[in-house]
Design a protein around this motif. Structure first.
Motif, short mmCIF file in Angstrom:
data_model
loop_
_atom_site.label_atom_id
_atom_site.label_comp_id
_atom_site.label_asym_id
_atom_site.label_seq_id
_atom_site.Cartn_x
_atom_site.Cartn_y
_atom_site.Cartn_z
N SER A 28 0.76 -20.97 -24.68
CA SER A 28 0.78 -21.30 -23.26
C SER A 28 -0.91 -21.56 -23.16
CB SER A 28 0.91 -20.06 -22.41
OG SER A 28 0.56 -20.30 -21.34
N SER A 29 -1.11 -22.44 -21.80
CA SER A 29 -2.30 -22.76 -21.66
C SER A 29 -2.98 -21.93 -20.64
CB SER A 29 -2.46 -24.23 -21.41
OG SER A 29 -1.73 -24.64 -20.37
N ASP A 30 -2.13 -20.76 -20.23
CA ASP A 30 -2.52 -20.04 -19.34
C ASP A 30 -3.17 -18.94 -19.95
OD1 ASP A 30 -1.17 -21.62 -17.41
OD2 ASP A 30 0.65 -20.28 -17.40
N SER A 31 -4.46 -18.44 -19.36
CA SER A 31 -5.03 -17.07 -19.46
C SER A 31 -5.03 -16.34 -18.28
CB SER A 31 -6.36 -17.24 -20.13
OG SER A 31 -6.20 -17.89 -21.49
N TRP A 32 -5.46 -15.10 -18.50
CA TRP A 32 -5.29 -14.21 -17.36
C TRP A 32 -6.61 -13.11 -17.71
CZ3 TRP A 32 -1.45 -14.77 -13.73
CH2 TRP A 32 -0.39 -15.62 -14.22
N LEU A 33 -7.31 -12.80 -16.39
CA LEU A 33 -8.44 -11.75 -16.64
C LEU A 33 -8.03 -10.66 -16.12
CD1 LEU A 33 -11.70 -13.62 -15.71
CD2 LEU A 33 -10.64 -12.94 -18.11
N VAL A 34 -8.55 -9.34 -16.76
CA VAL A 34 -8.49 -8.14 -16.06
C VAL A 34 -10.00 -7.81 -15.59
CG1 VAL A 34 -7.92 -5.64 -16.11
CG2 VAL A 34 -6.31 -7.27 -17.18
N ASP A 35 -10.36 -7.75 -14.55
CA ASP A 35 -11.66 -7.51 -13.94
C ASP A 35 -12.53 -8.76 -14.66
OD1 ASP A 35 -11.05 -5.16 -12.74
OD2 ASP A 35 -11.69 -3.75 -14.10
N CYS A 36 -13.63 -8.76 -13.83
CA CYS A 36 -14.41 -9.95 -13.88
C CYS A 36 -16.01 -9.65 -13.55
CB CYS A 36 -13.88 -10.98 -12.96
SG CYS A 36 -14.74 -12.73 -12.47
N GLY A 37 -16.77 -10.07 -14.70
CA GLY A 37 -18.38 -9.78 -14.51
C GLY A 37 -19.07 -10.92 -14.93
N ASP A 38 -19.40 -11.08 -16.30
CA ASP A 38 -20.05 -12.28 -16.94
C ASP A 38 -19.37 -13.26 -17.28
OD1 ASP A 38 -22.28 -10.65 -16.56
OD2 ASP A 38 -22.25 -9.96 -18.69
N MET A 39 -19.07 -14.31 -16.24
CA MET A 39 -18.26 -15.53 -16.72
C MET A 39 -18.51 -16.22 -17.86
SD MET A 39 -15.43 -15.32 -15.11
CE MET A 39 -14.90 -17.24 -15.62
N ASP A 40 -20.05 -16.40 -17.92
CA ASP A 40 -20.61 -17.12 -18.93
C ASP A 40 -19.85 -16.53 -20.42
OD1 ASP A 40 -21.93 -14.88 -18.57
OD2 ASP A 40 -23.57 -15.75 -19.79
N LYS A 41 -19.76 -15.24 -20.47
CA LYS A 41 -19.01 -14.75 -21.64
C LYS A 41 -17.46 -15.36 -21.95
CE LYS A 41 -22.23 -11.03 -21.94
NZ LYS A 41 -22.34 -9.40 -21.73
N VAL A 42 -16.68 -15.17 -20.62
CA VAL A 42 -15.47 -15.53 -20.57
C VAL A 42 -15.30 -16.95 -21.16
CG1 VAL A 42 -13.53 -15.81 -19.46
CG2 VAL A 42 -14.88 -13.92 -18.91
N MET A 43 -16.19 -17.81 -20.50
CA MET A 43 -16.09 -19.23 -21.07
C MET A 43 -16.20 -19.61 -22.39
SD MET A 43 -14.82 -20.23 -17.98
CE MET A 43 -14.48 -22.05 -18.53
N LYS A 44 -17.04 -18.66 -23.16
CA LYS A 44 -17.41 -18.90 -24.63
C LYS A 44 -16.35 -18.69 -25.43
CE LYS A 44 -22.25 -18.34 -25.06
NZ LYS A 44 -23.08 -17.02 -24.80
N ILE A 45 -15.28 -17.73 -24.87
CA ILE A 45 -14.11 -17.46 -25.79
C ILE A 45 -12.75 -18.12 -25.24
CG2 ILE A 45 -15.24 -15.25 -26.80
CD1 ILE A 45 -13.58 -13.83 -24.99
N LEU A 46 -12.71 -18.67 -23.98
CA LEU A 46 -11.42 -19.07 -23.31
C LEU A 46 -11.23 -20.38 -24.13
CD1 LEU A 46 -9.69 -18.85 -20.95
CD2 LEU A 46 -10.84 -20.73 -19.95
#
Ligand SMILES: [Zn+2]
Length: 203
Positions: A28-46
């Motif tokens: 799937s191309s859907d991802s989900w988050l549980v809690d949200c802080g440093d978005m730059d770190k999320v974008m690096k591994i999304l």
């Protein structure tokens, strides 16, 4: 039996080392988050081309929400799941305690979805998040459970006492929530709001 390879990746945030969890699936191309802080770190591994469809908040304290406006800017359709109290607190820097930090956070979007005990949100064909109310650390506390995972936020961190000395903390409720989580966890992997994920051994 259909096997969906869904996975959880951990991001340790710069504020108070809170954990953000990124859930993705190869199918799937859907991802989900549980809690949200440093978005730059999320974008690096999304994964490339994936969209974050929803954010599950374990509670609305600053260190678990501070990336929310950046998340909303990047993914305007992203739904924000929280409890009834959380839906108020996310809009109030006083209630979410962010006014005591350099950059107060107030969510101004219209994608809030209020969850309560027993609600279910489908992530993938065979992966569903069910909602457990676990107040005490804060009135907004929710935990989330799939067949394999349990996200406990700050309501249960193995080996640590639940923090209840913040505004609106409640020690007795927190203890009841700990017991509730322990009774539900079974074989599941525990993903807490701070610290390492682990499997709880039962004696
Ligand atoms: Zn907290």
């Amino acid at each position: 039996m259909i096997i969906v390879a869904a996975r959880v990746e951990t991001i340790v945030n710069s504020v108070f080392s809170s954990n953000t969890y990124l859930i993705s699936s190869d199918e799937s191309s859907d991802s989900w988050l549980v809690d949200c802080g440093d978005m730059d770190k999320v974008m690096k591994i999304l994964p490339d081309g994936n969209k974050i469809r929803g954010l599950f908040l374990t509670h609305t304290h600053f260190d678990h929400i501070y990336g929310i406006n950046e998340l909303t800017r990047l993914f305007p359709e992203c739904l924000i799941y929280t409890s009834e109290y959380g839906a108020t607190a996310i809009r109030s820097s006083k209630l979410n305690l962010s006014r005591y930090h350099e950059s107060p956070v107030e969510y101004a979007g219209d994608k809030l979805r209020v969850l309560k005990e027993g609600d279910i949100v489908k992530l993938y064909d065979v992966v569903e998040m069910s909602v457990i109310e676990t107040p005490g650390h804060c009135p907004s506390c929710l935990s989330y459970m799939t067949d394999e995972w349990l996200f406990s936020g700050d309501s249960y961190i193995q080996g640590l006492k639940v923090v209840t000395n913040l505004p609106k903390g409640d020690k007795a409720m927190a203890q009841m929530s700990v017991e509730k989580i322990k009774s539900l966890i079974g074989h599941r992997m525990l993903f807490p709001g701070h610290g390492e994920s682990c499997i709880i051994r039962h004696n």
